[in-house]
Enzyme design. Sequence first.
Site, PDB file in Angstrom:
ATOM      1  N   GLU A 180       0.850  -1.199   0.000  1.00  0.00           N
ATOM      2  CA  GLU A 180       0.000   0.000   0.000  1.00  0.00           C
ATOM      3  C   GLU A 180       0.876   1.236   0.000  1.00  0.00           C
ATOM      4  OE1 GLU A 180      -4.147  -1.011   2.322  1.00  0.00           O
ATOM      5  OE2 GLU A 180      -2.616   0.097   3.399  1.00  0.00           O
ATOM      6  N   ASP A 190       0.443  -5.073   7.731  1.00  0.00           N
ATOM      7  CA  ASP A 190       0.024  -3.963   8.587  1.00  0.00           C
ATOM      8  C   ASP A 190       1.287  -3.315   9.139  1.00  0.00           C
ATOM      9  OD1 ASP A 190      -1.973  -2.390  10.076  1.00  0.00           O
ATOM     10  OD2 ASP A 190      -1.057  -3.333  11.827  1.00  0.00           O
ATOM     11  N   GLY A 191       1.334  -1.981   9.098  1.00  0.00           N
ATOM     12  CA  GLY A 191       2.482  -1.272   9.649  1.00  0.00           C
ATOM     13  C   GLY A 191       3.348  -0.597   8.601  1.00  0.00           C
ATOM     14  N   HIS A 192       2.776  -0.268   7.457  1.00  0.00           N
ATOM     15  CA  HIS A 192       3.555   0.395   6.410  1.00  0.00           C
ATOM     16  C   HIS A 192       4.196   1.696   6.899  1.00  0.00           C
ATOM     17  CE1 HIS A 192       1.126  -2.315   3.944  1.00  0.00           C
ATOM     18  NE2 HIS A 192       2.071  -2.193   3.032  1.00  0.00           N
ATOM     19  N   HIS A 193       3.462   2.477   7.672  1.00  0.00           N
ATOM     20  CA  HIS A 193       3.997   3.757   8.143  1.00  0.00           C
ATOM     21  C   HIS A 193       5.066   3.553   9.211  1.00  0.00           C
ATOM     22  CE1 HIS A 193       0.326   4.998   6.080  1.00  0.00           C
ATOM     23  NE2 HIS A 193       0.995   6.107   5.823  1.00  0.00           N
ATOM     24  N   TRP A 215     -11.160  -1.173   3.778  1.00  0.00           N
ATOM     25  CA  TRP A 215     -11.696  -0.098   4.607  1.00  0.00           C
ATOM     26  C   TRP A 215     -12.941   0.475   3.929  1.00  0.00           C
ATOM     27  CZ3 TRP A 215     -10.263   0.568   9.451  1.00  0.00           C
ATOM     28  CH2 TRP A 215      -9.018   0.072   9.854  1.00  0.00           C
TER      29      TRP A 215
END
Length: 143
Positions: A28, A63-66, A96
């Site tokens: 993403e 989960d946790g790209h940022h 989402w």
Amino acid sequence: MGRAGVAMRTKPGARFELLDVGLLHIHEELQADLLERTTDEIREDGYVKRPILVADEHFVILDGHHRFAALKALGCRRIPAYVIDYFSDIIDLKTWPDAVVQEVRKDEVIRRGLANDPFPPKTTRHILKIKLPDVFTDLEDLM
């Protein structure tokens, strides 16, 4: 480049590891404002408390790209991660409510991650059926 650091099985289908940043693939795109806030928070705290979630075998971030991008920007060479069997029944994939793309499949997440063809930000929503504890990891241990 290989795996680094500690590997510890925590639950069936999930294990905690410190992974080399070069192994990981995003699926993403990032949001600049969220990345800036995440980077500032981690820098100020001096640690990251929640490992990212990664698909085993392919090392695609689920989960946790940022958090990943923030740690990388801070010069970290390793990333705390829970590595899971993505195609098992311990994780569901949804989108989402406001996502541009309304239907996704797990194989498409992997394909896009490996092809460097990311979905728009906040498209996929991964829901774990098991509880994984936070693991506080000091930045100095990730350098």
